[in-house]
Design an enzyme around this catalytic site. Structure first.
Site, PDB file in Angstrom:
ATOM      1  N   HIS A   5       0.834  -1.203   0.000  1.00  0.00           N
ATOM      2  CA  HIS A   5       0.000   0.000   0.000  1.00  0.00           C
ATOM      3  C   HIS A   5       0.865   1.248   0.000  1.00  0.00           C
ATOM      4  O   HIS A   5       2.048   1.200   0.289  1.00  0.00           O
ATOM      5  CB  HIS A   5      -0.967   0.027   1.187  1.00  0.00           C
ATOM      6  CG  HIS A   5      -0.309   0.122   2.534  1.00  0.00           C
ATOM      7  ND1 HIS A   5      -0.100  -0.960   3.339  1.00  0.00           N
ATOM      8  CD2 HIS A   5       0.179   1.187   3.222  1.00  0.00           C
ATOM      9  CE1 HIS A   5       0.487  -0.593   4.459  1.00  0.00           C
ATOM     10  NE2 HIS A   5       0.681   0.724   4.422  1.00  0.00           N
ATOM     11  N   ARG A   9      -1.691  10.921   4.662  1.00  0.00           N
ATOM     12  CA  ARG A   9      -2.385  11.457   5.829  1.00  0.00           C
ATOM     13  C   ARG A   9      -3.483  12.398   5.342  1.00  0.00           C
ATOM     14  O   ARG A   9      -3.243  13.216   4.457  1.00  0.00           O
ATOM     15  CB  ARG A   9      -1.401  12.188   6.737  1.00  0.00           C
ATOM     16  CG  ARG A   9      -0.438  11.261   7.420  1.00  0.00           C
ATOM     17  CD  ARG A   9       0.539  12.009   8.329  1.00  0.00           C
ATOM     18  NE  ARG A   9       1.396  11.066   9.010  1.00  0.00           N
ATOM     19  CZ  ARG A   9       2.560  10.635   8.531  1.00  0.00           C
ATOM     20  NH1 ARG A   9       3.011  11.084   7.377  1.00  0.00           N
ATOM     21  NH2 ARG A   9       3.279   9.765   9.214  1.00  0.00           N
ATOM     22  N   ASN A  60      -5.269  11.357  11.652  1.00  0.00           N
ATOM     23  CA  ASN A  60      -4.925  11.672  13.037  1.00  0.00           C
ATOM     24  C   ASN A  60      -5.982  12.635  13.554  1.00  0.00           C
ATOM     25  O   ASN A  60      -6.174  13.710  12.994  1.00  0.00           O
ATOM     26  CB  ASN A  60      -3.522  12.285  13.099  1.00  0.00           C
ATOM     27  CG  ASN A  60      -2.470  11.268  12.706  1.00  0.00           C
ATOM     28  OD1 ASN A  60      -2.297  10.260  13.380  1.00  0.00           O
ATOM     29  ND2 ASN A  60      -1.789  11.513  11.607  1.00  0.00           N
ATOM     30  N   HIS A  74       2.822  11.796  -6.938  1.00  0.00           N
ATOM     31  CA  HIS A  74       1.414  11.517  -7.220  1.00  0.00           C
ATOM     32  C   HIS A  74       1.152  10.026  -7.114  1.00  0.00           C
ATOM     33  O   HIS A  74       2.076   9.226  -7.065  1.00  0.00           O
ATOM     34  CB  HIS A  74       1.037  12.010  -8.625  1.00  0.00           C
ATOM     35  CG  HIS A  74       1.822  11.364  -9.718  1.00  0.00           C
ATOM     36  ND1 HIS A  74       2.976  11.899 -10.225  1.00  0.00           N
ATOM     37  CD2 HIS A  74       1.636  10.197 -10.384  1.00  0.00           C
ATOM     38  CE1 HIS A  74       3.462  11.108 -11.167  1.00  0.00           C
ATOM     39  NE2 HIS A  74       2.664  10.065 -11.280  1.00  0.00           N
ATOM     40  N   GLU A 122      -2.678  11.065 -10.748  1.00  0.00           N
ATOM     41  CA  GLU A 122      -2.508  11.075 -12.200  1.00  0.00           C
ATOM     42  C   GLU A 122      -3.406  10.012 -12.803  1.00  0.00           C
ATOM     43  O   GLU A 122      -3.435   8.869 -12.334  1.00  0.00           O
ATOM     44  CB  GLU A 122      -1.055  10.785 -12.584  1.00  0.00           C
ATOM     45  CG  GLU A 122      -0.828  10.769 -14.083  1.00  0.00           C
ATOM     46  CD  GLU A 122       0.596  10.431 -14.476  1.00  0.00           C
ATOM     47  OE1 GLU A 122       0.989  10.786 -15.593  1.00  0.00           O
ATOM     48  OE2 GLU A 122       1.312   9.812 -13.667  1.00  0.00           O
TER      49      GLU A 122
END
Length: 128
Positions: A5, A9, A60, A74, A122
């Site tokens: 992955h 944030r 958070n 990107h 993108e």
């Protein structure tokens, strides 16, 4: 080895989930709150994590926004019809920051959109 992955944030998890799941048509694969750490992790993608690379959205609880910085580039997504995809994104309130067209110094058709936190996505035309 394989990539599992990419993590970004996010300042507002609900807005981000709306963008990734409704505008970009990903699925929310799993989400978990961590009360003692005051954060939530949500994983989104186009297929199950066992077979696909996904995006981890980290929220958070005490942070509303982040500086993206100059190191982030990107996330790239392949699309079958880049023009229809951009039209749909705009219709759903998404922000297209570069309209579809050939990339500089090449022929690949690309476009850029921006998520609610300003991260660039993108879009790359995968079929003709």
């Amino acid at each position: 080895m394989r990539i599992l992955h990419t993590m970004v944030r996010v300042g507002n998890l609900e807005k981000s989930l709306d963008f990734y799941c409704n505008v970009l048509e990903m699925k929310l694969l799993r989400q978990k709150d961590y009360p003692t750490g005051k954060f939530t992790l949500a994983f989104v993608g186009y297929g199950e994590e066992a077979d696909n690379t996904v995006i981890e959205l980290t929220h958070n609880w005490d942070t509303d926004s982040y500086d993206i910085g100059t190191g982030y580039g990107h996330i790239a997504l392949g699309v079958d019809d880049i023009y229809a995809t951009c039209d749909r994104i705009k219709l759903l309130g998404g922000k297209v920051t570069r309209e579809p067209g050939a990339m500089k110094h090449g022929t690949t058709v690309i476009a850029f959109v921006e998520d609610p936190d300003g991260y660039k996505i993108e879009l790359i035309q995968t079929t003709l």
